[in-house]
Scaffold this motif. Structure first.
Motif, PDB file in Angstrom:
ATOM      1  N   LYS A 215      25.776  28.877  34.293  1.00 49.18           N
ATOM      2  CA  LYS A 215      26.947  29.657  34.998  1.00 49.18           C
ATOM      3  C   LYS A 215      26.737  29.396  36.637  1.00 49.18           C
ATOM      4  CE  LYS A 215      27.197  33.421  32.007  1.00 49.18           C
ATOM      5  NZ  LYS A 215      27.425  34.797  31.996  1.00 49.18           N
ATOM      6  N   ASP A 216      27.864  29.431  37.255  1.00 54.33           N
ATOM      7  CA  ASP A 216      28.063  29.134  38.654  1.00 54.33           C
ATOM      8  C   ASP A 216      28.205  30.526  39.256  1.00 54.33           C
ATOM      9  OD1 ASP A 216      28.858  28.455  41.033  1.00 54.33           O
ATOM     10  OD2 ASP A 216      30.004  26.586  40.370  1.00 54.33           O
ATOM     11  N   TYR A 217      27.004  31.147  39.616  1.00 58.14           N
ATOM     12  CA  TYR A 217      27.245  32.257  40.277  1.00 58.14           C
ATOM     13  C   TYR A 217      27.683  32.398  41.790  1.00 58.14           C
ATOM     14  CZ  TYR A 217      24.397  33.722  36.233  1.00 58.14           C
ATOM     15  OH  TYR A 217      23.566  34.205  35.110  1.00 58.14           O
ATOM     16  N   ASP A 218      27.557  31.281  42.307  1.00 59.29           N
ATOM     17  CA  ASP A 218      28.116  31.045  43.737  1.00 59.29           C
ATOM     18  C   ASP A 218      29.678  31.054  43.789  1.00 59.29           C
ATOM     19  OD1 ASP A 218      25.698  31.382  44.952  1.00 59.29           O
ATOM     20  OD2 ASP A 218      25.625  28.952  44.985  1.00 59.29           O
ATOM     21  N   ARG A 219      30.203  30.440  42.654  1.00 57.45           N
ATOM     22  CA  ARG A 219      31.656  30.537  42.621  1.00 57.45           C
ATOM     23  C   ARG A 219      32.079  31.726  42.281  1.00 57.45           C
ATOM     24  NH1 ARG A 219      33.150  26.975  37.742  1.00 57.45           N
ATOM     25  NH2 ARG A 219      32.562  28.795  36.794  1.00 57.45           N
ATOM     26  N   GLY A 220      31.436  32.491  41.515  1.00 56.93           N
ATOM     27  CA  GLY A 220      31.874  33.802  40.929  1.00 56.93           C
ATOM     28  C   GLY A 220      31.846  34.696  42.066  1.00 56.93           C
ATOM     29  N   THR A 221      30.728  34.621  43.044  1.00 58.50           N
ATOM     30  CA  THR A 221      30.538  35.406  44.139  1.00 58.50           C
ATOM     31  C   THR A 221      31.762  35.148  45.186  1.00 58.50           C
ATOM     32  OG1 THR A 221      28.354  35.794  43.832  1.00 58.50           O
ATOM     33  CG2 THR A 221      29.209  36.038  46.054  1.00 58.50           C
ATOM     34  N   ARG A 222      32.161  34.002  45.373  1.00 58.60           N
ATOM     35  CA  ARG A 222      33.454  33.436  46.261  1.00 58.60           C
ATOM     36  C   ARG A 222      34.648  34.464  45.667  1.00 58.60           C
ATOM     37  NH1 ARG A 222      30.692  28.638  46.139  1.00 58.60           N
ATOM     38  NH2 ARG A 222      31.959  27.838  44.458  1.00 58.60           N
ATOM     39  N   ILE A 223      34.928  34.188  44.334  1.00 59.38           N
ATOM     40  CA  ILE A 223      35.839  34.811  43.976  1.00 59.38           C
ATOM     41  C   ILE A 223      35.913  36.324  43.881  1.00 59.38           C
ATOM     42  CG2 ILE A 223      37.199  35.323  41.956  1.00 59.38           C
ATOM     43  CD1 ILE A 223      36.352  32.483  40.855  1.00 59.38           C
ATOM     44  N   ALA A 224      34.779  37.010  43.779  1.00 63.46           N
ATOM     45  CA  ALA A 224      34.778  38.494  43.858  1.00 63.46           C
ATOM     46  C   ALA A 224      34.875  38.842  45.306  1.00 63.46           C
ATOM     47  CB  ALA A 224      33.417  38.968  43.322  1.00 63.46           C
ATOM     48  N   ASP A 225      34.180  37.964  46.210  1.00 63.99           N
ATOM     49  CA  ASP A 225      34.202  38.643  47.738  1.00 63.99           C
ATOM     50  C   ASP A 225      35.676  38.282  48.311  1.00 63.99           C
ATOM     51  OD1 ASP A 225      31.569  38.776  47.708  1.00 63.99           O
ATOM     52  OD2 ASP A 225      31.198  37.002  48.670  1.00 63.99           O
TER      53      ASP A 225
ATOM     54  N   GLN B 229      39.538  44.440  40.240  1.00 62.48           N
ATOM     55  CA  GLN B 229      39.491  43.702  39.164  1.00 62.48           C
ATOM     56  C   GLN B 229      40.500  43.596  38.177  1.00 62.48           C
ATOM     57  OE1 GLN B 229      35.377  43.980  37.212  1.00 62.48           O
ATOM     58  NE2 GLN B 229      34.790  42.277  38.229  1.00 62.48           N
ATOM     59  N   ASP B 230      41.148  45.068  38.036  1.00 57.01           N
ATOM     60  CA  ASP B 230      42.265  45.118  37.080  1.00 57.01           C
ATOM     61  C   ASP B 230      43.372  44.620  37.759  1.00 57.01           C
ATOM     62  OD1 ASP B 230      41.175  46.642  34.893  1.00 57.01           O
ATOM     63  OD2 ASP B 230      41.198  48.367  36.146  1.00 57.01           O
ATOM     64  N   GLU B 231      43.489  44.792  39.048  1.00 64.25           N
ATOM     65  CA  GLU B 231      44.915  44.353  39.837  1.00 64.25           C
ATOM     66  C   GLU B 231      44.759  42.762  39.754  1.00 64.25           C
ATOM     67  OE1 GLU B 231      45.596  47.871  42.986  1.00 64.25           O
ATOM     68  OE2 GLU B 231      43.763  46.337  43.492  1.00 64.25           O
ATOM     69  N   LEU B 232      43.708  42.228  40.078  1.00 69.42           N
ATOM     70  CA  LEU B 232      43.425  40.720  40.035  1.00 69.42           C
ATOM     71  C   LEU B 232      43.824  40.060  38.783  1.00 69.42           C
ATOM     72  CD1 LEU B 232      43.397  37.955  41.757  1.00 69.42           C
ATOM     73  CD2 LEU B 232      40.956  38.129  41.444  1.00 69.42           C
ATOM     74  N   ALA B 233      43.241  40.487  37.919  1.00 71.45           N
ATOM     75  CA  ALA B 233      43.380  40.112  36.417  1.00 71.45           C
ATOM     76  C   ALA B 233      44.817  40.240  35.957  1.00 71.45           C
ATOM     77  CB  ALA B 233      42.471  41.256  35.575  1.00 71.45           C
ATOM     78  N   ASP B 234      45.491  41.284  36.287  1.00 74.39           N
ATOM     79  CA  ASP B 234      46.824  41.445  36.061  1.00 74.39           C
ATOM     80  C   ASP B 234      47.640  40.282  36.653  1.00 74.39           C
ATOM     81  OD1 ASP B 234      49.224  42.927  34.784  1.00 74.39           O
ATOM     82  OD2 ASP B 234      49.739  43.418  36.817  1.00 74.39           O
ATOM     83  N   ARG B 235      47.352  40.292  37.965  1.00 78.70           N
ATOM     84  CA  ARG B 235      48.124  38.880  38.725  1.00 78.70           C
ATOM     85  C   ARG B 235      47.979  37.688  38.079  1.00 78.70           C
ATOM     86  NH1 ARG B 235      47.764  40.012  45.137  1.00 78.70           N
ATOM     87  NH2 ARG B 235      48.457  42.171  45.276  1.00 78.70           N
ATOM     88  N   ILE B 236      46.790  37.414  37.471  1.00 80.16           N
ATOM     89  CA  ILE B 236      46.595  35.935  37.021  1.00 80.16           C
ATOM     90  C   ILE B 236      46.583  35.782  35.655  1.00 80.16           C
ATOM     91  CG2 ILE B 236      44.876  35.257  39.164  1.00 80.16           C
ATOM     92  CD1 ILE B 236      42.635  35.713  37.421  1.00 80.16           C
TER      93      ILE B 236
ATOM     94  N   GLU C 278      44.303  27.820  38.748  1.00 78.00           N
ATOM     95  CA  GLU C 278      45.819  27.670  39.581  1.00 78.00           C
ATOM     96  C   GLU C 278      46.229  29.026  39.972  1.00 78.00           C
ATOM     97  OE1 GLU C 278      48.323  25.475  37.008  1.00 78.00           O
ATOM     98  OE2 GLU C 278      47.385  23.583  37.458  1.00 78.00           O
ATOM     99  N   CYS C 279      45.960  30.124  39.164  1.00 79.20           N
ATOM    100  CA  CYS C 279      46.496  31.344  39.403  1.00 79.20           C
ATOM    101  C   CYS C 279      45.481  32.036  40.443  1.00 79.20           C
ATOM    102  CB  CYS C 279      46.742  32.169  38.159  1.00 79.20           C
ATOM    103  SG  CYS C 279      47.915  31.752  36.974  1.00 79.20           S
ATOM    104  N   LEU C 280      44.405  31.769  40.720  1.00 83.15           N
ATOM    105  CA  LEU C 280      43.351  32.364  41.458  1.00 83.15           C
ATOM    106  C   LEU C 280      43.607  31.678  42.591  1.00 83.15           C
ATOM    107  CD1 LEU C 280      39.876  32.038  39.474  1.00 83.15           C
ATOM    108  CD2 LEU C 280      41.174  34.245  40.178  1.00 83.15           C
ATOM    109  N   VAL C 281      44.050  30.486  42.695  1.00 88.82           N
ATOM    110  CA  VAL C 281      44.175  29.921  44.155  1.00 88.82           C
ATOM    111  C   VAL C 281      45.656  30.736  44.729  1.00 88.82           C
ATOM    112  CG1 VAL C 281      45.261  27.668  44.971  1.00 88.82           C
ATOM    113  CG2 VAL C 281      43.233  27.670  43.783  1.00 88.82           C
ATOM    114  N   SER C 282      46.433  30.681  43.954  1.00 90.38           N
ATOM    115  CA  SER C 282      47.708  31.387  44.371  1.00 90.38           C
ATOM    116  C   SER C 282      47.429  32.835  44.689  1.00 90.38           C
ATOM    117  CB  SER C 282      48.771  31.327  43.477  1.00 90.38           C
ATOM    118  OG  SER C 282      49.967  31.887  43.792  1.00 90.38           O
ATOM    119  N   SER C 283      46.655  33.534  43.847  1.00 93.07           N
ATOM    120  CA  SER C 283      46.582  35.028  44.200  1.00 93.07           C
ATOM    121  C   SER C 283      45.512  35.341  45.021  1.00 93.07           C
ATOM    122  CB  SER C 283      46.187  35.752  42.814  1.00 93.07           C
ATOM    123  OG  SER C 283      47.236  35.551  41.893  1.00 93.07           O
ATOM    124  N   LEU C 284      44.501  34.657  45.468  1.00 92.66           N
ATOM    125  CA  LEU C 284      43.808  34.733  46.620  1.00 92.66           C
ATOM    126  C   LEU C 284      43.768  33.932  47.845  1.00 92.66           C
ATOM    127  CD1 LEU C 284      40.338  34.471  44.069  1.00 92.66           C
ATOM    128  CD2 LEU C 284      41.510  36.452  44.950  1.00 92.66           C
TER     129      LEU C 284
END
Length: 112
Positions: free
Chosen positions: A6-16, A25-32, A54-60
């Motif tokens: 697991k890449d915990y640092d990557r997950g933390t960057r996304i969550a932050d 989480q519900d809103e971002l999940a819906d967007r992507i 690709e969806c994360l890049v765009s949404s975040l």
């Protein structure tokens, strides 16, 4: 077959970044286009598909390099590359509108 670590640092960057944007989480999940539980797994270091990236890049509003490696790429070449990637997923009308905005922005003077 061995499971990837697991890449915990990557997950933390996304969550932050999600929290910086004031998204649940519900809103971002819906967007992507994934479920909240899938997003939770990603934020906990889990793997995901290229399409989800690709969806994360765009949404975040961050680069792929930032999500995957924590590297902020502010070079002109990387920004142009990201712009081309975004434009390639747009309709002809959307591209024409973007070009009109870019032409207008080119004439705007930026002061410090």
């Amino acid at each position: 077959m061995a499971e990837k670590a697991k890449d915990y640092d990557r997950g933390t960057r996304i969550a932050d970044r999600r929290k910086e944007l004031g998204l649940t989480q519900d809103e971002l999940a819906d967007r992507i286009g994934i479920g909240r539980q899938a997003l939770s797994a990603i934020e906990n270091g889990g793997e995901f598909k290229v399409q989800t990236l690709e969806c994360l890049v765009s949404s975040l509003d961050v680069s792929e390099q930032y999500i995957m490696h924590g590297k902020a790429e502010d070079t002109k070449a990387s920004l142009i590359s990201e712009a081309v990637n975004v434009l390639s997923n747009m309709s002809e009308l959307q591209i024409q509108q973007c070009l009109a905005m870019m032409r207008a922005l080119k004439n705007v003077q930026i002061t410090d």
